[in-house]
Design an enzyme around this catalytic site. Sequence first.
Site, PDB file in Angstrom:
ATOM      1  N   ASP A  96       0.871  -1.178   0.000  1.00 45.25           N
ATOM      2  CA  ASP A  96       0.000   0.000   0.000  1.00 45.25           C
ATOM      3  C   ASP A  96       0.905   1.224   0.000  1.00 45.25           C
ATOM      4  O   ASP A  96       2.128   1.082  -0.024  1.00 45.25           O
ATOM      5  CB  ASP A  96      -0.912  -0.051   1.250  1.00 45.25           C
ATOM      6  CG  ASP A  96      -2.232   0.693   1.043  1.00 45.25           C
ATOM      7  OD1 ASP A  96      -2.192   1.846   0.581  1.00 45.25           O
ATOM      8  OD2 ASP A  96      -3.284   0.120   1.343  1.00 45.25           O
TER       9      ASP A  96
ATOM     10  N   ASP B  91     -10.512  -1.746   2.159  1.00 40.68           N
ATOM     11  CA  ASP B  91      -9.312  -1.366   1.413  1.00 40.68           C
ATOM     12  C   ASP B  91      -8.179  -2.274   1.870  1.00 40.68           C
ATOM     13  O   ASP B  91      -7.407  -1.958   2.777  1.00 40.68           O
ATOM     14  CB  ASP B  91      -8.987   0.107   1.650  1.00 40.68           C
ATOM     15  CG  ASP B  91      -7.925   0.606   0.681  1.00 40.68           C
ATOM     16  OD1 ASP B  91      -7.488  -0.173  -0.187  1.00 40.68           O
ATOM     17  OD2 ASP B  91      -7.538   1.782   0.799  1.00 40.68           O
ATOM     18  N   ALA B  92      -8.131  -3.432   1.247  1.00 44.28           N
ATOM     19  CA  ALA B  92      -7.270  -4.525   1.697  1.00 44.28           C
ATOM     20  C   ALA B  92      -6.203  -4.876   0.667  1.00 44.28           C
ATOM     21  O   ALA B  92      -5.229  -5.544   0.972  1.00 44.28           O
ATOM     22  CB  ALA B  92      -8.123  -5.754   1.985  1.00 44.28           C
ATOM     23  N   LYS B  93      -6.396  -4.454  -0.566  1.00 46.02           N
ATOM     24  CA  LYS B  93      -5.421  -4.649  -1.650  1.00 46.02           C
ATOM     25  C   LYS B  93      -4.932  -6.092  -1.718  1.00 46.02           C
ATOM     26  O   LYS B  93      -3.751  -6.363  -1.807  1.00 46.02           O
ATOM     27  CB  LYS B  93      -4.274  -3.647  -1.499  1.00 46.02           C
ATOM     28  CG  LYS B  93      -4.790  -2.186  -1.575  1.00 46.02           C
ATOM     29  CD  LYS B  93      -3.675  -1.162  -1.591  1.00 46.02           C
ATOM     30  CE  LYS B  93      -4.197   0.232  -1.825  1.00 46.02           C
ATOM     31  NZ  LYS B  93      -4.995   0.816  -0.735  1.00 46.02           N
ATOM     32  N   ARG B  94      -5.887  -7.014  -1.719  1.00 50.61           N
ATOM     33  CA  ARG B  94      -5.547  -8.428  -1.782  1.00 50.61           C
ATOM     34  C   ARG B  94      -5.402  -8.892  -3.227  1.00 50.61           C
ATOM     35  O   ARG B  94      -5.823  -8.207  -4.167  1.00 50.61           O
ATOM     36  CB  ARG B  94      -6.627  -9.263  -1.079  1.00 50.61           C
ATOM     37  CG  ARG B  94      -6.827  -8.953   0.410  1.00 50.61           C
ATOM     38  CD  ARG B  94      -5.583  -9.192   1.232  1.00 50.61           C
ATOM     39  NE  ARG B  94      -5.898  -9.338   2.652  1.00 50.61           N
ATOM     40  CZ  ARG B  94      -5.836  -8.374   3.576  1.00 50.61           C
ATOM     41  NH1 ARG B  94      -5.444  -7.167   3.244  1.00 50.61           N
ATOM     42  NH2 ARG B  94      -6.139  -8.640   4.847  1.00 50.61           N
TER      43      ARG B  94
END
Lengths: 268, 268
Positions: A96, B91-94
Amino acid sequence: MNRQELVQLIRDRQSYLCIGLDTDIHKIPKHLLSLPDPIFAFNKAIIDATKDLCVAYKINTAFYECQGIRGWESLQRTVEYIPKEIFTIADAKRGDIGNTSAYYAKTFFETYGFDSVTVAPYMGRDSVEPFLGFSEKWAIVLGLTSNAGSQDFQQQKVGGEFLYEKVMRTTASWGTPDNMMFVVGATQASAVADIRKVIPNHFFLVPGVGAQGGSLKEITEKGMNQDVGLLVNASRAVIYAGNDERFAEDARVVAEGYQQEMAGYLLK
Amino acid sequence: MNRQELVQLIRDRQSYLCIGLDTDIHKIPKHLLSLPDPIFAFNKAIIDATKDLCVAYKINTAFYECQGIRGWESLQRTVEYIPKEIFTIADAKRGDIGNTSAYYAKTFFETYGFDSVTVAPYMGRDSVEPFLGFSEKWAIVLGLTSNAGSQDFQQQKVGGEFLYEKVMRTTASWGTPDNMMFVVGATQASAVADIRKVIPNHFFLVPGVGAQGGSLKEITEKGMNQDVGLLVNASRAVIYAGNDERFAEDARVVAEGYQQEMAGYLLK
Protein backbone atom coordinates in the site's frame (compact mmCIF):
# COMPACT_ATOMS: atom_id res chain seq x y z
CA MET A 1 16.42 -14.84 11.21
CA ASN A 2 19.41 -13.56 9.21
CA ARG A 3 20.75 -14.93 5.96
CA GLN A 4 23.72 -16.69 7.52
CA GLU A 5 21.45 -18.56 9.92
CA LEU A 6 19.07 -19.53 7.12
CA VAL A 7 21.88 -20.85 4.92
CA GLN A 8 23.31 -22.80 7.86
CA LEU A 9 19.90 -24.31 8.59
CA ILE A 10 19.62 -25.45 4.97
CA ARG A 11 23.08 -27.03 5.12
CA ASP A 12 22.41 -28.72 8.45
CA ARG A 13 19.07 -30.20 7.41
CA GLN A 14 20.04 -30.91 3.82
CA SER A 15 16.73 -29.34 2.91
CA TYR A 16 15.39 -26.18 1.37
CA LEU A 17 11.80 -27.28 1.79
CA CYS A 18 9.13 -24.81 2.87
CA ILE A 19 5.80 -26.33 3.89
CA GLY A 20 2.75 -24.21 3.16
CA LEU A 21 0.12 -24.34 5.87
CA ASP A 22 -2.78 -23.47 3.52
CA THR A 23 -5.14 -25.03 6.00
CA ASP A 24 -8.75 -25.18 4.87
CA ILE A 25 -11.40 -26.17 7.41
CA HIS A 26 -13.25 -28.02 4.63
CA LYS A 27 -10.25 -30.18 3.68
CA ILE A 28 -8.87 -31.31 7.02
CA PRO A 29 -9.72 -34.74 8.47
CA LYS A 30 -13.19 -34.86 9.93
CA HIS A 31 -12.09 -36.21 13.31
CA LEU A 32 -10.45 -32.85 14.07
CA LEU A 33 -13.64 -30.82 13.69
CA SER A 34 -14.86 -31.51 17.23
CA LEU A 35 -11.73 -29.92 18.74
CA PRO A 36 -11.83 -26.31 19.99
CA ASP A 37 -9.47 -25.06 17.22
CA PRO A 38 -9.41 -27.65 14.42
CA ILE A 39 -7.13 -25.57 12.17
CA PHE A 40 -4.49 -25.19 14.85
CA ALA A 41 -4.83 -28.86 15.81
CA PHE A 42 -4.19 -29.79 12.18
CA ASN A 43 -1.21 -27.43 11.88
CA LYS A 44 0.26 -28.61 15.18
CA ALA A 45 0.18 -32.22 14.01
CA ILE A 46 1.72 -31.30 10.64
CA ILE A 47 4.46 -29.27 12.34
CA ASP A 48 5.21 -32.03 14.84
CA ALA A 49 5.50 -34.54 11.98
CA THR A 50 7.65 -32.44 9.62
CA LYS A 51 9.67 -29.93 11.65
CA ASP A 52 12.98 -31.80 11.18
CA LEU A 53 12.52 -32.03 7.38
CA CYS A 54 11.85 -28.43 6.38
CA VAL A 55 13.55 -25.09 6.95
CA ALA A 56 10.46 -22.87 6.63
CA TYR A 57 6.73 -22.81 7.14
CA LYS A 58 4.60 -20.51 5.01
CA ILE A 59 1.21 -19.42 6.29
CA ASN A 60 -1.07 -18.15 3.55
CA THR A 61 -3.19 -15.66 5.43
CA ALA A 62 -6.23 -15.97 3.12
CA PHE A 63 -7.08 -19.40 4.54
CA TYR A 64 -7.17 -17.94 8.05
CA GLU A 65 -8.74 -14.56 7.27
CA CYS A 66 -11.79 -16.20 5.72
CA GLN A 67 -12.58 -17.75 9.12
CA GLY A 68 -12.88 -14.30 10.67
CA ILE A 69 -11.44 -13.58 14.10
CA ARG A 70 -11.13 -17.25 15.07
CA GLY A 71 -9.02 -17.69 11.94
CA TRP A 72 -6.55 -15.09 13.19
CA GLU A 73 -6.49 -16.90 16.53
CA SER A 74 -5.57 -20.12 14.69
CA LEU A 75 -2.88 -18.22 12.77
CA GLN A 76 -1.41 -16.71 15.92
CA ARG A 77 -1.34 -20.06 17.73
CA THR A 78 0.33 -21.63 14.70
CA VAL A 79 3.10 -19.08 14.29
CA GLU A 80 3.81 -19.21 18.02
CA TYR A 81 4.01 -23.01 17.85
CA ILE A 82 6.57 -23.14 15.04
CA PRO A 83 10.02 -23.82 16.53
CA LYS A 84 12.10 -20.62 16.67
CA GLU A 85 14.92 -22.09 14.56
CA ILE A 86 12.59 -22.46 11.56
CA PHE A 87 12.01 -19.56 9.14
CA THR A 88 8.44 -18.27 9.05
CA ILE A 89 6.71 -16.66 6.09
CA ALA A 90 3.44 -14.71 6.20
CA ASP A 91 2.20 -15.22 2.66
CA ALA A 92 -0.01 -12.15 2.77
CA LYS A 93 0.90 -10.34 -0.47
CA ARG A 94 0.44 -6.93 1.12
CA GLY A 95 1.40 -3.54 -0.28
CA ASP A 96 0.00 0.00 0.00
CA ILE A 97 1.17 3.61 0.12
CA GLY A 98 4.14 4.13 2.42
CA ASN A 99 2.41 5.06 5.67
CA THR A 100 0.03 2.11 5.27
CA SER A 101 2.66 -0.44 4.26
CA ALA A 102 4.44 0.47 7.49
CA TYR A 103 1.40 -0.81 9.39
CA TYR A 104 1.45 -4.07 7.41
CA ALA A 105 5.14 -4.51 8.21
CA LYS A 106 4.40 -3.94 11.89
CA THR A 107 1.51 -6.42 11.68
CA PHE A 108 3.53 -9.35 10.45
CA PHE A 109 6.98 -8.63 11.93
CA GLU A 110 5.96 -7.30 15.35
CA THR A 111 2.35 -8.21 16.14
CA TYR A 112 2.68 -11.81 14.92
CA GLY A 113 6.49 -12.19 14.91
CA PHE A 114 7.01 -13.64 11.43
CA ASP A 115 10.49 -13.60 9.89
CA SER A 116 9.15 -12.51 6.51
CA VAL A 117 6.10 -11.39 4.56
CA THR A 118 5.26 -11.55 0.86
CA VAL A 119 4.82 -8.13 -0.76
CA ALA A 120 2.97 -7.08 -3.94
CA PRO A 121 5.11 -4.61 -5.94
CA TYR A 122 2.53 -2.87 -8.17
CA MET A 123 2.50 0.34 -6.08
CA GLY A 124 6.27 0.79 -6.28
CA ARG A 125 9.08 1.91 -4.02
CA ASP A 126 7.25 3.50 -1.10
CA SER A 127 5.00 0.44 -0.88
CA VAL A 128 7.98 -1.92 -0.51
CA GLU A 129 10.54 0.05 1.53
CA PRO A 130 8.64 0.00 4.85
CA PHE A 131 9.16 -3.77 4.95
CA LEU A 132 12.95 -3.38 4.73
CA GLY A 133 13.68 -1.49 7.93
CA PHE A 134 13.42 -4.35 10.44
CA SER A 135 16.50 -6.18 11.70
CA GLU A 136 16.66 -9.80 10.51
CA LYS A 137 13.25 -9.53 8.83
CA TRP A 138 12.55 -10.03 5.13
CA ALA A 139 10.31 -8.72 2.36
CA ILE A 140 9.58 -11.43 -0.21
CA VAL A 141 8.52 -9.50 -3.30
CA LEU A 142 6.33 -11.04 -6.02
CA GLY A 143 8.46 -11.47 -9.14
CA LEU A 144 7.18 -14.07 -11.57
CA THR A 145 4.30 -15.96 -10.02
CA SER A 146 3.26 -19.56 -10.64
CA ASN A 147 -0.25 -18.94 -11.96
CA ALA A 148 -1.65 -18.59 -15.47
CA GLY A 149 -2.43 -14.93 -14.80
CA SER A 150 1.30 -14.15 -14.69
CA GLN A 151 1.01 -13.82 -18.48
CA ASP A 152 -1.38 -10.89 -18.28
CA PHE A 153 1.00 -8.28 -16.91
CA GLN A 154 4.19 -9.82 -15.49
CA GLN A 155 5.16 -11.38 -18.82
CA GLN A 156 4.48 -8.26 -20.87
CA LYS A 157 7.47 -6.39 -22.27
CA VAL A 158 8.46 -3.05 -20.71
CA GLY A 159 11.18 -1.56 -22.88
CA GLY A 160 13.50 -4.45 -23.66
CA GLU A 161 12.62 -6.66 -20.73
CA PHE A 162 9.67 -8.44 -19.16
CA LEU A 163 7.78 -6.55 -16.47
CA TYR A 164 8.77 -9.20 -13.92
CA GLU A 165 12.43 -8.63 -14.79
CA LYS A 166 12.03 -4.89 -14.40
CA VAL A 167 10.20 -5.37 -11.11
CA MET A 168 12.86 -7.69 -9.72
CA ARG A 169 15.82 -5.65 -10.99
CA THR A 170 14.37 -2.36 -9.73
CA THR A 171 13.10 -3.71 -6.43
CA ALA A 172 16.42 -5.42 -5.73
CA SER A 173 18.08 -1.99 -5.76
CA TRP A 174 15.88 -0.87 -2.83
CA GLY A 175 17.10 -3.57 -0.49
CA THR A 176 19.80 -6.20 -0.21
CA PRO A 177 20.03 -9.99 -0.45
CA ASP A 178 19.96 -9.87 3.36
CA ASN A 179 16.49 -8.34 3.67
CA MET A 180 14.74 -9.20 0.41
CA MET A 181 13.76 -12.35 -1.48
CA PHE A 182 11.61 -12.85 -4.57
CA VAL A 183 8.70 -15.11 -5.40
CA VAL A 184 9.50 -17.09 -8.55
CA GLY A 185 7.04 -19.81 -9.48
CA ALA A 186 8.23 -23.37 -10.07
CA THR A 187 5.90 -23.55 -13.06
CA GLN A 188 8.09 -20.88 -14.69
CA ALA A 189 11.27 -22.99 -14.68
CA SER A 190 12.17 -22.10 -18.27
CA ALA A 191 12.60 -18.46 -17.19
CA VAL A 192 14.49 -19.11 -13.98
CA ALA A 193 17.97 -19.43 -15.46
CA ASP A 194 17.61 -15.99 -17.03
CA ILE A 195 16.21 -14.53 -13.81
CA ARG A 196 19.18 -15.95 -11.91
CA LYS A 197 21.56 -14.06 -14.22
CA VAL A 198 19.83 -10.77 -13.37
CA ILE A 199 19.34 -11.56 -9.66
CA PRO A 200 22.36 -13.71 -8.74
CA ASN A 201 22.38 -13.46 -4.96
CA HIS A 202 18.84 -13.22 -3.60
CA PHE A 203 16.87 -16.11 -2.24
CA PHE A 204 13.86 -17.16 -4.31
CA LEU A 205 10.72 -18.44 -2.64
CA VAL A 206 9.43 -20.98 -5.14
CA PRO A 207 5.78 -22.02 -4.96
CA GLY A 208 4.17 -24.27 -7.53
CA VAL A 209 5.83 -27.63 -6.81
CA GLY A 210 3.26 -30.33 -6.10
CA ALA A 211 -0.40 -29.51 -6.79
CA GLN A 212 0.54 -26.85 -9.35
CA GLY A 213 2.84 -29.18 -11.27
CA GLY A 214 6.28 -27.53 -11.09
CA SER A 215 9.45 -29.67 -11.15
CA LEU A 216 11.77 -29.57 -8.12
CA LYS A 217 14.64 -30.93 -10.22
CA GLU A 218 14.31 -28.30 -12.91
CA ILE A 219 13.86 -25.35 -10.57
CA THR A 220 16.88 -26.50 -8.58
CA GLU A 221 19.13 -26.88 -11.63
CA LYS A 222 18.19 -23.44 -12.90
CA GLY A 223 17.77 -21.49 -9.68
CA MET A 224 20.34 -22.67 -7.13
CA ASN A 225 23.20 -20.31 -6.26
CA GLN A 226 26.31 -20.55 -4.04
CA ASP A 227 24.18 -20.14 -0.88
CA VAL A 228 21.51 -22.49 -2.25
CA GLY A 229 19.27 -19.42 -2.65
CA LEU A 230 16.04 -21.38 -2.85
CA LEU A 231 13.13 -22.05 -0.55
CA VAL A 232 10.87 -24.44 -2.44
CA ASN A 233 7.34 -24.54 -1.13
CA ALA A 234 4.84 -27.37 -1.22
CA SER A 235 1.46 -26.86 0.38
CA ARG A 236 -1.42 -29.10 -0.67
CA ALA A 237 0.83 -31.97 -1.79
CA VAL A 238 2.21 -32.28 1.73
CA ILE A 239 -0.53 -31.27 4.14
CA TYR A 240 -3.33 -33.13 2.34
CA ALA A 241 -1.28 -36.23 1.53
CA GLY A 242 -3.69 -38.16 3.75
CA ASN A 243 -7.14 -37.46 5.07
CA ASP A 244 -7.68 -39.78 8.03
CA GLU A 245 -6.19 -40.20 11.48
CA ARG A 246 -2.80 -40.91 9.92
CA PHE A 247 -2.72 -37.59 8.01
CA ALA A 248 0.37 -36.28 9.79
CA GLU A 249 2.37 -39.44 9.09
CA ASP A 250 1.24 -39.28 5.46
CA ALA A 251 2.39 -35.63 5.28
CA ARG A 252 5.75 -36.66 6.70
CA VAL A 253 6.22 -39.28 3.99
CA VAL A 254 5.72 -36.71 1.25
CA ALA A 255 7.85 -34.08 3.00
CA GLU A 256 10.60 -36.64 3.47
CA GLY A 257 10.45 -37.45 -0.23
CA TYR A 258 11.10 -33.81 -1.06
CA GLN A 259 13.84 -33.52 1.58
CA GLN A 260 15.62 -36.61 0.30
CA GLU A 261 15.47 -35.36 -3.26
CA MET A 262 16.84 -31.98 -2.09
CA ALA A 263 19.65 -33.67 -0.16
CA GLY A 264 20.68 -35.32 -3.40
CA TYR A 265 20.87 -32.00 -5.21
CA LEU A 266 22.80 -30.37 -2.34
CA LEU A 267 25.51 -33.06 -2.52
CA LYS A 268 26.37 -32.25 -6.10
CA MET B 1 -25.21 -2.78 -3.14
CA ASN B 2 -25.78 -2.58 -6.89
CA ARG B 3 -24.79 0.24 -9.22
CA GLN B 4 -28.28 1.68 -9.53
CA GLU B 5 -28.58 1.96 -5.75
CA LEU B 6 -25.17 3.58 -5.47
CA VAL B 7 -25.93 6.16 -8.15
CA GLN B 8 -29.28 6.94 -6.52
CA LEU B 9 -27.58 7.37 -3.15
CA ILE B 10 -25.15 9.85 -4.69
CA ARG B 11 -28.01 11.80 -6.29
CA ASP B 12 -30.07 11.80 -3.09
CA ARG B 13 -27.23 12.98 -0.86
CA GLN B 14 -25.61 15.28 -3.42
CA SER B 15 -22.36 13.69 -2.39
CA TYR B 16 -19.79 11.26 -3.74
CA LEU B 17 -17.70 11.44 -0.59
CA CYS B 18 -16.09 8.33 0.83
CA ILE B 19 -14.66 8.67 4.33
CA GLY B 20 -11.62 6.56 5.07
CA LEU B 21 -11.57 5.09 8.56
CA ASP B 22 -7.77 4.77 8.74
CA THR B 23 -8.03 4.74 12.48
CA ASP B 24 -4.70 4.71 14.31
CA ILE B 25 -4.69 4.09 18.04
CA HIS B 26 -1.81 6.57 18.37
CA LYS B 27 -3.69 9.40 16.67
CA ILE B 28 -7.13 9.29 18.23
CA PRO B 29 -8.10 11.62 21.10
CA LYS B 30 -6.63 10.50 24.41
CA HIS B 31 -9.94 10.49 26.27
CA LEU B 32 -11.04 7.46 24.23
CA LEU B 33 -8.15 5.26 25.33
CA SER B 34 -9.77 4.19 28.58
CA LEU B 35 -12.75 2.67 26.73
CA PRO B 36 -12.90 -1.09 26.05
CA ASP B 37 -12.49 -0.65 22.27
CA PRO B 38 -11.11 2.85 21.58
CA ILE B 39 -10.85 2.32 17.82
CA PHE B 40 -14.48 1.32 17.50
CA ALA B 41 -15.54 4.15 19.84
CA PHE B 42 -13.71 6.61 17.59
CA ASN B 43 -15.22 5.13 14.42
CA LYS B 44 -18.71 5.07 15.92
CA ALA B 45 -18.50 8.77 16.76
CA ILE B 46 -17.16 9.62 13.28
CA ILE B 47 -19.91 7.57 11.62
CA ASP B 48 -22.63 9.12 13.79
CA ALA B 49 -21.36 12.59 12.89
CA THR B 50 -20.93 12.07 9.13
CA LYS B 51 -23.31 9.35 7.96
CA ASP B 52 -25.67 11.77 6.20
CA LEU B 53 -22.83 13.49 4.31
CA CYS B 54 -21.04 10.58 2.65
CA VAL B 55 -22.05 7.64 0.46
CA ALA B 56 -19.25 5.26 1.42
CA TYR B 57 -16.90 4.34 4.24
CA LYS B 58 -13.53 2.81 3.43
CA ILE B 59 -11.78 0.72 6.04
CA ASN B 60 -8.08 0.31 5.38
CA THR B 61 -7.39 -3.07 6.93
CA ALA B 62 -3.72 -2.35 7.70
CA PHE B 63 -4.65 -0.03 10.55
CA TYR B 64 -6.71 -2.81 12.16
CA GLU B 65 -4.47 -5.75 11.34
CA CYS B 66 -1.52 -4.18 13.14
CA GLN B 67 -3.51 -4.36 16.38
CA GLY B 68 -3.75 -8.14 16.10
CA ILE B 69 -6.96 -9.95 16.92
CA ARG B 70 -8.49 -7.03 18.83
CA GLY B 71 -7.98 -4.94 15.69
CA TRP B 72 -10.12 -7.37 13.70
CA GLU B 73 -12.74 -7.13 16.45
CA SER B 74 -12.73 -3.33 16.03
CA LEU B 75 -13.02 -3.76 12.27
CA GLN B 76 -15.94 -6.16 12.56
CA ARG B 77 -17.80 -3.90 15.01
CA THR B 78 -17.21 -0.96 12.68
CA VAL B 79 -18.48 -2.59 9.49
CA GLU B 80 -21.54 -3.89 11.36
CA TYR B 81 -22.22 -0.39 12.69
CA ILE B 82 -22.17 1.34 9.30
CA PRO B 83 -25.79 1.93 8.15
CA LYS B 84 -26.80 -0.62 5.52
CA GLU B 85 -27.66 2.04 2.92
CA ILE B 86 -24.02 3.22 2.83
CA PHE B 87 -21.48 1.55 0.55
CA THR B 88 -18.63 -0.21 2.37
CA ILE B 89 -15.10 -0.71 1.07
CA ALA B 90 -12.51 -3.06 2.53
CA ASP B 91 -9.31 -1.37 1.41
CA ALA B 92 -7.27 -4.52 1.70
CA LYS B 93 -5.42 -4.65 -1.65
CA ARG B 94 -5.55 -8.43 -1.78
CA GLY B 95 -4.70 -10.71 -4.70
CA ASP B 96 -3.28 -14.21 -5.04
CA ILE B 97 -3.57 -17.29 -7.27
CA GLY B 98 -7.16 -18.18 -8.07
CA ASN B 99 -7.94 -20.69 -5.34
CA THR B 100 -6.49 -18.31 -2.75
CA SER B 101 -8.14 -15.14 -4.06
CA ALA B 102 -11.43 -16.99 -3.68
CA TYR B 103 -10.75 -17.16 0.07
CA TYR B 104 -10.03 -13.43 0.18
CA ALA B 105 -13.29 -12.71 -1.63
CA LYS B 106 -15.14 -14.88 0.86
CA THR B 107 -13.37 -13.09 3.72
CA PHE B 108 -14.50 -9.61 2.82
CA PHE B 109 -17.84 -10.28 1.11
CA GLU B 110 -19.19 -13.06 3.32
CA THR B 111 -17.29 -13.20 6.62
CA TYR B 112 -17.34 -9.42 7.15
CA GLY B 113 -20.12 -8.41 4.74
CA PHE B 114 -18.39 -5.57 2.86
CA ASP B 115 -19.84 -4.37 -0.46
CA SER B 116 -16.42 -4.16 -2.06
CA VAL B 117 -12.73 -4.89 -1.66
CA THR B 118 -9.65 -3.36 -3.27
CA VAL B 119 -7.65 -5.82 -5.38
CA ALA B 120 -4.00 -5.75 -6.51
CA PRO B 121 -3.74 -6.76 -10.20
CA TYR B 122 -0.08 -7.84 -10.55
CA MET B 123 -0.92 -11.57 -10.58
CA GLY B 124 -3.42 -11.25 -13.45
CA ARG B 125 -6.76 -12.68 -14.41
CA ASP B 126 -7.13 -15.63 -12.08
CA SER B 127 -6.20 -13.38 -9.14
CA VAL B 128 -9.00 -10.91 -9.95
CA GLU B 129 -11.86 -13.07 -11.24
CA PRO B 130 -12.75 -14.74 -7.92
CA PHE B 131 -13.84 -11.32 -6.64
CA LEU B 132 -16.34 -10.92 -9.49
CA GLY B 133 -18.71 -13.82 -8.82
CA PHE B 134 -20.71 -12.35 -5.93
CA SER B 135 -24.08 -10.70 -6.50
CA GLU B 136 -24.03 -6.93 -5.82
CA LYS B 137 -20.40 -7.08 -4.66
CA TRP B 138 -17.49 -5.21 -6.22
CA ALA B 139 -13.79 -5.62 -6.93
CA ILE B 140 -12.00 -2.27 -6.89
CA VAL B 141 -8.81 -2.89 -8.86
CA LEU B 142 -5.67 -0.78 -8.41
CA GLY B 143 -5.18 1.28 -11.57
CA LEU B 144 -3.07 4.40 -11.10
CA THR B 145 -2.38 4.93 -7.42
CA SER B 146 -1.83 8.22 -5.60
CA ASN B 147 1.67 7.60 -4.30
CA ALA B 148 5.11 8.51 -5.65
CA GLY B 149 5.85 4.82 -6.23
CA SER B 150 3.24 4.74 -9.00
CA GLN B 151 6.07 5.97 -11.25
CA ASP B 152 8.16 2.85 -10.73
CA PHE B 153 5.98 0.36 -12.61
CA GLN B 154 2.46 1.70 -13.24
CA GLN B 155 3.75 4.64 -15.29
CA GLN B 156 6.16 2.58 -17.38
CA LYS B 157 5.27 2.00 -21.02
CA VAL B 158 4.08 -1.45 -22.12
CA GLY B 159 3.86 -1.40 -25.89
CA GLY B 160 2.23 1.91 -26.75
CA GLU B 161 0.50 2.51 -23.43
CA PHE B 162 1.26 2.94 -19.75
CA LEU B 163 1.12 -0.18 -17.62
CA TYR B 164 -1.78 1.31 -15.64
CA GLU B 165 -3.72 1.78 -18.89
CA LYS B 166 -3.04 -1.79 -19.92
CA VAL B 167 -4.02 -3.04 -16.47
CA MET B 168 -7.29 -1.10 -16.47
CA ARG B 169 -8.20 -1.87 -20.08
CA THR B 170 -7.42 -5.57 -19.70
CA THR B 171 -8.98 -5.97 -16.28
CA ALA B 172 -12.14 -4.15 -17.38
CA SER B 173 -12.71 -6.93 -19.93
CA TRP B 174 -12.91 -9.52 -17.14
CA GLY B 175 -15.85 -7.86 -15.40
CA THR B 176 -18.42 -5.16 -15.96
CA PRO B 177 -19.09 -1.62 -14.69
CA ASP B 178 -21.57 -3.34 -12.36
CA ASN B 179 -19.03 -5.44 -10.47
CA MET B 180 -15.74 -3.61 -10.90
CA MET B 181 -14.30 -0.20 -10.09
CA PHE B 182 -10.76 1.16 -10.33
CA VAL B 183 -8.51 3.03 -7.93
CA VAL B 184 -7.31 6.23 -9.57
CA GLY B 185 -5.38 8.63 -7.33
CA ALA B 186 -6.45 12.25 -7.03
CA THR B 187 -2.78 13.24 -7.20
CA GLN B 188 -2.80 11.92 -10.79
CA ALA B 189 -5.44 14.36 -12.06
CA SER B 190 -3.50 15.21 -15.22
CA ALA B 191 -3.92 11.59 -16.37
CA VAL B 192 -7.56 11.16 -15.40
CA ALA B 193 -9.11 12.67 -18.53
CA ASP B 194 -7.19 10.18 -20.68
CA ILE B 195 -8.11 7.31 -18.38
CA ARG B 196 -11.78 8.30 -18.63
CA LYS B 197 -11.58 7.98 -22.43
CA VAL B 198 -10.36 4.38 -22.11
CA ILE B 199 -12.65 3.48 -19.19
CA PRO B 200 -15.80 5.54 -19.76
CA ASN B 201 -18.34 3.74 -17.58
CA HIS B 202 -16.66 2.35 -14.47
CA PHE B 203 -16.67 4.04 -11.10
CA PHE B 204 -13.29 5.30 -9.90
CA LEU B 205 -12.39 5.20 -6.23
CA VAL B 206 -10.23 8.28 -5.82
CA PRO B 207 -7.91 8.50 -2.82
CA GLY B 208 -5.42 11.30 -2.37
CA VAL B 209 -7.67 14.29 -1.65
CA GLY B 210 -6.78 15.94 1.65
CA ALA B 211 -3.56 14.87 3.36
CA GLN B 212 -2.03 13.71 0.05
CA GLY B 213 -2.81 17.00 -1.70
CA GLY B 214 -5.10 16.06 -4.62
CA SER B 215 -7.70 18.54 -5.89
CA LEU B 216 -11.38 17.60 -5.66
CA LYS B 217 -12.26 20.16 -8.32
CA GLU B 218 -9.74 18.89 -10.83
CA ILE B 219 -10.50 15.20 -10.33
CA THR B 220 -14.21 15.94 -10.68
CA GLU B 221 -13.81 17.92 -13.90
CA LYS B 222 -11.69 15.22 -15.47
CA GLY B 223 -13.23 12.08 -14.04
CA MET B 224 -16.99 12.52 -13.71
CA ASN B 225 -19.23 10.55 -16.09
CA GLN B 226 -23.00 10.37 -16.73
CA ASP B 227 -23.53 8.32 -13.54
CA VAL B 228 -21.09 10.53 -11.59
CA GLY B 229 -18.71 7.59 -11.61
CA LEU B 230 -16.59 8.85 -8.72
CA LEU B 231 -16.16 7.97 -5.09
CA VAL B 232 -13.69 10.51 -3.73
CA ASN B 233 -12.06 9.43 -0.50
CA ALA B 234 -10.70 11.56 2.30
CA SER B 235 -9.28 9.84 5.36
CA ARG B 236 -6.90 11.78 7.60
CA ALA B 237 -8.25 15.21 6.58
CA VAL B 238 -11.68 14.26 7.93
CA ILE B 239 -11.15 11.89 10.82
CA TYR B 240 -8.25 13.79 12.38
CA ALA B 241 -9.72 17.27 11.81
CA GLY B 242 -9.86 17.64 15.57
CA ASN B 243 -8.15 15.87 18.42
CA ASP B 244 -10.15 16.63 21.55
CA GLU B 245 -13.62 15.84 22.82
CA ARG B 246 -15.14 17.70 19.87
CA PHE B 247 -13.30 15.54 17.29
CA ALA B 248 -16.51 14.18 15.74
CA GLU B 249 -18.01 17.64 15.25
CA ASP B 250 -14.71 18.80 13.75
CA ALA B 251 -14.78 15.83 11.37
CA ARG B 252 -18.34 16.74 10.37
CA VAL B 253 -17.29 20.28 9.49
CA VAL B 254 -14.62 19.04 7.10
CA ALA B 255 -16.89 16.33 5.63
CA GLU B 256 -19.63 18.91 5.12
CA GLY B 257 -17.17 21.15 3.30
CA TYR B 258 -16.41 18.34 0.85
CA GLN B 259 -20.12 17.47 0.49
CA GLN B 260 -21.08 21.07 -0.22
CA GLU B 261 -18.33 21.39 -2.81
CA MET B 262 -19.52 18.13 -4.42
CA ALA B 263 -23.15 19.32 -4.42
CA GLY B 264 -21.97 22.33 -6.42
CA TYR B 265 -20.32 20.14 -9.04
CA LEU B 266 -23.35 17.84 -9.25
CA LEU B 267 -25.63 20.77 -10.07
CA LYS B 268 -23.68 21.65 -13.20
